[in-house]
Enzyme design. Structure first.
Site, PDB file in Angstrom:
ATOM      1  N   CYS A   1       0.787  -1.235   0.000  1.00 21.82           N
ATOM      2  CA  CYS A   1       0.000   0.000   0.000  1.00 21.82           C
ATOM      3  C   CYS A   1       0.820   1.288   0.000  1.00 21.82           C
ATOM      4  O   CYS A   1       0.477   2.220  -0.750  1.00 21.82           O
ATOM      5  CB  CYS A   1      -1.012  -0.017   1.141  1.00 21.82           C
ATOM      6  SG  CYS A   1      -0.528  -0.892   2.616  1.00 21.82           S
TER       7      CYS A   1
ATOM      8  N   ARG B   1       7.745 -10.808   5.315  1.00 16.59           N
ATOM      9  CA  ARG B   1       7.391 -10.546   6.707  1.00 16.59           C
ATOM     10  C   ARG B   1       8.262 -11.405   7.617  1.00 16.59           C
ATOM     11  O   ARG B   1       8.475 -12.581   7.347  1.00 16.59           O
ATOM     12  CB  ARG B   1       5.902 -10.800   6.958  1.00 16.59           C
ATOM     13  CG  ARG B   1       5.033  -9.828   6.179  1.00 16.59           C
ATOM     14  CD  ARG B   1       3.562  -9.977   6.428  1.00 16.59           C
ATOM     15  NE  ARG B   1       2.814  -9.048   5.583  1.00 16.59           N
ATOM     16  CZ  ARG B   1       1.495  -9.025   5.464  1.00 16.59           C
ATOM     17  NH1 ARG B   1       0.769  -9.897   6.143  1.00 16.59           N
ATOM     18  NH2 ARG B   1       0.905  -8.139   4.684  1.00 16.59           N
TER      19      ARG B   1
ATOM     20  N   GLN C   1       1.046 -11.501  -2.987  1.00 20.29           N
ATOM     21  CA  GLN C   1      -0.369 -11.213  -2.781  1.00 20.29           C
ATOM     22  C   GLN C   1      -1.005 -10.713  -4.073  1.00 20.29           C
ATOM     23  O   GLN C   1      -0.355 -10.024  -4.861  1.00 20.29           O
ATOM     24  CB  GLN C   1      -0.559 -10.136  -1.705  1.00 20.29           C
ATOM     25  CG  GLN C   1      -0.464 -10.654  -0.284  1.00 20.29           C
ATOM     26  CD  GLN C   1      -0.898  -9.600   0.710  1.00 20.29           C
ATOM     27  OE1 GLN C   1      -0.613  -8.428   0.561  1.00 20.29           O
ATOM     28  NE2 GLN C   1      -1.580 -10.032   1.759  1.00 20.29           N
TER      29      GLN C   1
ATOM     30  N   ASP D   1      -2.782  -8.185  -4.678  1.00 22.46           N
ATOM     31  CA  ASP D   1      -3.088  -6.965  -3.947  1.00 22.46           C
ATOM     32  C   ASP D   1      -3.688  -5.902  -4.853  1.00 22.46           C
ATOM     33  O   ASP D   1      -3.216  -5.702  -5.978  1.00 22.46           O
ATOM     34  CB  ASP D   1      -1.794  -6.432  -3.327  1.00 22.46           C
ATOM     35  CG  ASP D   1      -2.014  -5.856  -1.959  1.00 22.46           C
ATOM     36  OD1 ASP D   1      -3.163  -5.833  -1.506  1.00 22.46           O
ATOM     37  OD2 ASP D   1      -1.022  -5.425  -1.341  1.00 22.46           O
TER      38      ASP D   1
ATOM     39  N   HIS E   1      -5.382  -1.732  -4.617  1.00 22.99           N
ATOM     40  CA  HIS E   1      -5.793  -0.550  -3.868  1.00 22.99           C
ATOM     41  C   HIS E   1      -6.625   0.327  -4.783  1.00 22.99           C
ATOM     42  O   HIS E   1      -6.171   0.716  -5.859  1.00 22.99           O
ATOM     43  CB  HIS E   1      -4.576   0.196  -3.330  1.00 22.99           C
ATOM     44  CG  HIS E   1      -3.808  -0.611  -2.340  1.00 22.99           C
ATOM     45  ND1 HIS E   1      -2.701  -1.358  -2.691  1.00 22.99           N
ATOM     46  CD2 HIS E   1      -4.019  -0.850  -1.018  1.00 22.99           C
ATOM     47  CE1 HIS E   1      -2.253  -2.001  -1.631  1.00 22.99           C
ATOM     48  NE2 HIS E   1      -3.040  -1.707  -0.603  1.00 22.99           N
TER      49      HIS E   1
ATOM     50  N   LYS F   1     -12.055  -3.080   8.539  1.00 21.43           N
ATOM     51  CA  LYS F   1     -11.966  -3.999   7.408  1.00 21.43           C
ATOM     52  C   LYS F   1     -13.068  -5.042   7.481  1.00 21.43           C
ATOM     53  O   LYS F   1     -13.630  -5.318   8.550  1.00 21.43           O
ATOM     54  CB  LYS F   1     -10.601  -4.682   7.366  1.00 21.43           C
ATOM     55  CG  LYS F   1     -10.262  -5.488   8.611  1.00 21.43           C
ATOM     56  CD  LYS F   1      -8.914  -6.171   8.504  1.00 21.43           C
ATOM     57  CE  LYS F   1      -8.578  -6.962   9.757  1.00 21.43           C
ATOM     58  NZ  LYS F   1      -7.392  -7.799   9.623  1.00 21.43           N
TER      59      LYS F   1
ATOM     60  N   HIS G   1      -8.286  -1.041   0.450  1.00 17.93           N
ATOM     61  CA  HIS G   1      -7.335  -2.147   0.318  1.00 17.93           C
ATOM     62  C   HIS G   1      -8.132  -3.419   0.042  1.00 17.93           C
ATOM     63  O   HIS G   1      -9.136  -3.679   0.698  1.00 17.93           O
ATOM     64  CB  HIS G   1      -6.533  -2.355   1.597  1.00 17.93           C
ATOM     65  CG  HIS G   1      -5.802  -1.141   2.074  1.00 17.93           C
ATOM     66  ND1 HIS G   1      -4.422  -1.072   2.105  1.00 17.93           N
ATOM     67  CD2 HIS G   1      -6.236   0.047   2.553  1.00 17.93           C
ATOM     68  CE1 HIS G   1      -4.050   0.106   2.591  1.00 17.93           C
ATOM     69  NE2 HIS G   1      -5.138   0.792   2.876  1.00 17.93           N
TER      70      HIS G   1
END
Length: 733
Positions: free
Chosen positions: A414, A443, A461, A463, A465, A545, A597
């Site tokens: 992000c 991570r 991911q 991912d 946005h 979320k 997100h």
């Protein structure tokens, strides 16, 4: 199918437990007969119980009994007043304060109810069943099938396991919480590691505690007395010193010789636990910090009915067959190496699955007007300070020292996407911008937490946005729900939803959070009325979320998709766009976008682990890394077999040919074991007619020769089957 109590993916240490002596005990508690003269090589060499037992047993009990006597006297002198107890159905019962307990109310209703109950809820707070009520209140009665009841049952079982461990090892206990699939207790043991050979002893001691029907007794104890009671245990002392403010008190619970620092509540007595099994053990660190002492954890599971344990063992056996690590090795999909812990090495066939998922998502992006980007993997610490990750997430990041400055590998995409949005002026006419990335992220997971593909350090991911105007939020959330339903439908998953709200470490104002949570609640009510739950305090630090939990073929739950509404990052990165009014009036300040997100598959590594176990390695054709195997009946037909495979490969199908020296039955058997969706057998008839003989993977054991299908026809059918993304391994008409 009813939901199974186990909610996480299979753990490797649980599987050897099924083969140990303790797991062989059936539902009736009978052990299999042993052959005379045969010593058990797996038997423990240690005594069942330490003799004499450690001094701290009597030390704790002496203090507890003194305080318990004082408390009983206190209760005796409390005024008994008439109170009204309102049950969940609205009915009312009469009682006396400091005398009537929830269990008394349950016994009034029916004996069977009282025997089935685990815990009560008094005015919304969990409450021991035999603890007297103090005033008029609302009471709920919960059994093991209630999620909160199950947690209490497993928490109480953890105390029984802790008692067994103290009696067997003489250890110093640390923490013993319930989990989503049972419970564990972690402990410091000075002179030996925990072994699977210890499990029978621990279970035997637990069984003796159960037979004694040890009552769970609750006391509120001042901090100074707590420090005296647990003076022998530096871990309990640390928890008391850091978690209990000076001048205050907290609770302890006793069952038998076990006295433990615990907020509770608990089941009435240990006799409620009809079946308990130790499932695995592992190493850990005190409070999960690698800088602290190394500890040992012992995990278990328990039930109020022996039949449930029998069902659980059958479940574990099925989970073992489906374990993605086992299937990954058998099908040569991926492996791990200690030179890079927590990072999968994807082999060619595993990479086929990986890429197929990415291609599927890319196809959906094209239909849904997403724009794919690629952002860097490493950023200066100043970026993470701006985003808030440095303050809230630093311990989970890989931090690097480069030219005397701090950098970090990205744990999420992000902040980089914020920089892309801010790379030039933006107009309202561009919004919404749906920015997607198959980003590699890292991570810093503890080595002891790494578990196959489900918990890794390096992963990708899917991912996205979405940068939009506030007026576009509702439409964008609706589009994401549609995307999510379509995607999960492809895999045959059903799902449930939770709204996770403001956590303690939130950024921004409460007013902004309230507005964001209200918008997500509205969207959920519109699309899934009455079908979502509230999960207070579990939102991300930058926004609330929606968490979407899917269930696999064994009814295990996995949180995959997430939709997060974020007003904080656009503020922190000073993101702007020109609204229609601002375009007409350049002096007007620019507007702030809202950031949504979104991930649907989540981590591709974890999602592949889930679907591997969901399908048990029997992949749907569109996702299969081994779609077709062409088998010649004899050497003269090898050339035609290769031609067939080449034709199918040209259509984008994964087609292999077995031109080896094995017999035809052996080649067919190998193809079935390898889980090829279709076997195409070719001989003289097939060569002469330019056709193939088709065998379906799901028709294993059929020896009869099937009808021949023209090569062009089978190529067309297979191509259409792949394009359809059907879950059925059946050729289209």
């Amino acid at each position: 199918m009813a939901q199974h109590p186990v909610a996480s993916t299979s753990h490797p240490a649980q599987l050897p437990a099924l083969d140990s002596a303790h797991a062989a005990i059936g539902s009736e508690g009978k052990k299999p007969k042993e052959k005379k003269g045969k010593a058990d090589a797996n038997a423990s060499q240690f005594p069942l119980e330490l003799q004499p037992r450690p001094d701290f047993f009597d030390h704790r009990i002496k203090i507890f009994e003194k305080l318990k006597g004082e408390y009983d006297e206190f209760v005796k002198v409390q005024p008994r007043e008439d109170i009204t107890i309102t049950l969940k159905d609205g009915s009312e019962r009469k009682g006396k304060s400091w005398e009537t307990s929830p269990m008394d109310i349950a016994k009034e209703i029916s004996k069977s109810l009282s025997e089935r109950l685990v815990i009560a809820k008094v005015d919304g707070t969990l409450w021991d069943l035999e603890r007297p009520l103090e005033a008029s209140c609302k009471v709920e009665l919960l059994d093991f099938e209630d999620p909160e009841g199950k947690k209490v049952f497993w928490h109480s079982s953890a105390h029984v396991l802790g008692e067994s461990a103290e009696r067997h090892y003489g250890c110093h206990l640390c923490l013993g919480p319930p989990t989503d699939d049972g419970f564990f207790y972690e402990m410091a043991i000075e002179d030996r590691p925990v072994s699977i050979t210890d499990y029978p002893a621990l279970e035997k001691l637990a069984e003796s505690a159960v037979k004694e029907k040890q009552k769970f007794e609750r006391l509120v104890v001042p901090k100074e007395t707590l420090l005296e009671m647990f003076s022998y245990n530096k871990y309990k002392k640390y928890l008391i010193e850091t978690k209990v403010p000076d001048g205050t008190s907290t609770t302890v619970y006793r069952c038998g010789p076990m006295v433990d620092l615990c907020v509770g509540p608990h089941i009435p007595h240990t006799g409620k636990i009809k079946a308990l099994m130790v499932t695995k053990n592992s190493a850990s660190y005190f409070l999960g910090d690698a800088n602290n002492d190394s500890l040992q954890r012992i995990y278990g599971i328990s039930f109020p009915d022996k039949k449930q344990l029998t069902e659980y063992k059958a479940f574990l056996a099925e989970a073992a067959k489906r374990d993605h690590r086992k299937i990954g090795k058998e099908q040569e999909l991926f492996f791990f190496n200690d030179r890079s812990p927590g990072s999968a090495f994807w082999l060619p066939h595993g990479t086929r699955i990986y890429n197929t998922l990415v291609e599927m998502m890319r196809g959906e992006y094209a239909k849904r007007n997403y724009q794919e980007v690629i952002s860097p993997n490493m950023y200066h610490s100043k970026l993470w300070e701006t985003s808030g990750h440095w303050q809230n997430y630093k311990d989970d990041m890989f931090v690097l020292d480069i030219e005397k400055e701090k950098w970090a590998l990205k744990p999420m995409n992000c902040p980089g996407h914020c920089l892309i949005f801010d790379s030039r002026d933006r107009s309202y006419k561009e919004l919404p911008i749906r920015m997607a990335e198959f980003g590699i992220i890292h991570r810093n997971e503890a080595s002891g937490a790494l578990t196959g593909l489900t918990r890794v350090r390096r992963f990708m991911q899917d991912d996205t946005h979405v940068f939009c105007m506030p007026s576009q939020i509702e439409e964008e959330i609706s589009a994401l729900f549609d995307f999510m339903q379509h995607t999960y439908g492809l895999f045959g998953f059903d799902f449930s939803l939770e709204l996770s709200t403001r956590p303690d470490n939130y950024l921004g104002s409460i007013e902004t959070w309230d507005a964001a949570e209200a918008q997500l609640s509205k969207a959920l009510d519109q699309h899934y009325p009455g079908k979502w739950e509230l999960n207070p305090g579990d939102g991300a630090f930058y926004g609330p979320k929606i968490d979407i939990t899917i269930r696999d073929a064994l009814r295990r739950a996995y949180q995959c998709a997430t939709i997060q509404l974020d007003f904080q990052l656009p503020e922190r990165f000073n993101l702007k766009y020109r609204s229609a009014e601002e375009m007409a009036n350049p002096d007007k300040p620019p507007s702030r976008p809202v950031m949504i997100h979104r991930a649907i598959l989540g981590s591709l590594e974890r999602f592949i682990a889930i679907i591997t176990e969901h399908y048990a390695g029997k992949w749907p054709f569109w996702l299969s890394p081994r779609q077709v195997l062409v088998i010649p009946v004899a050497a003269p037909y090898k050339e035609y077999a290769s031609e067939v495979a080449a034709k199918l490969a040209a259509l984008g199908l994964f087609a292999d040919v077995d031109n080896g020296e094995n017999t035809l039955p052996k080649k067919i058997r190998n193809g079935e074991i390898a889980q090829y969706n279709f076997l195409l057998v070719v001989g003289q008839e097939e060569l002469d007619s330019r056709s193939v003989n088709v065998r379906n993977r799901d028709d294993v054991g059929s020896k009869a020769k099937t009808a021949m299908v023209p090569l062009d026809a089978i190529a067309d059918k297979l191509a259409r089957l792949k394009a359809s993304r059907s879950l059925q391994n059946a050729l289209p008409e």
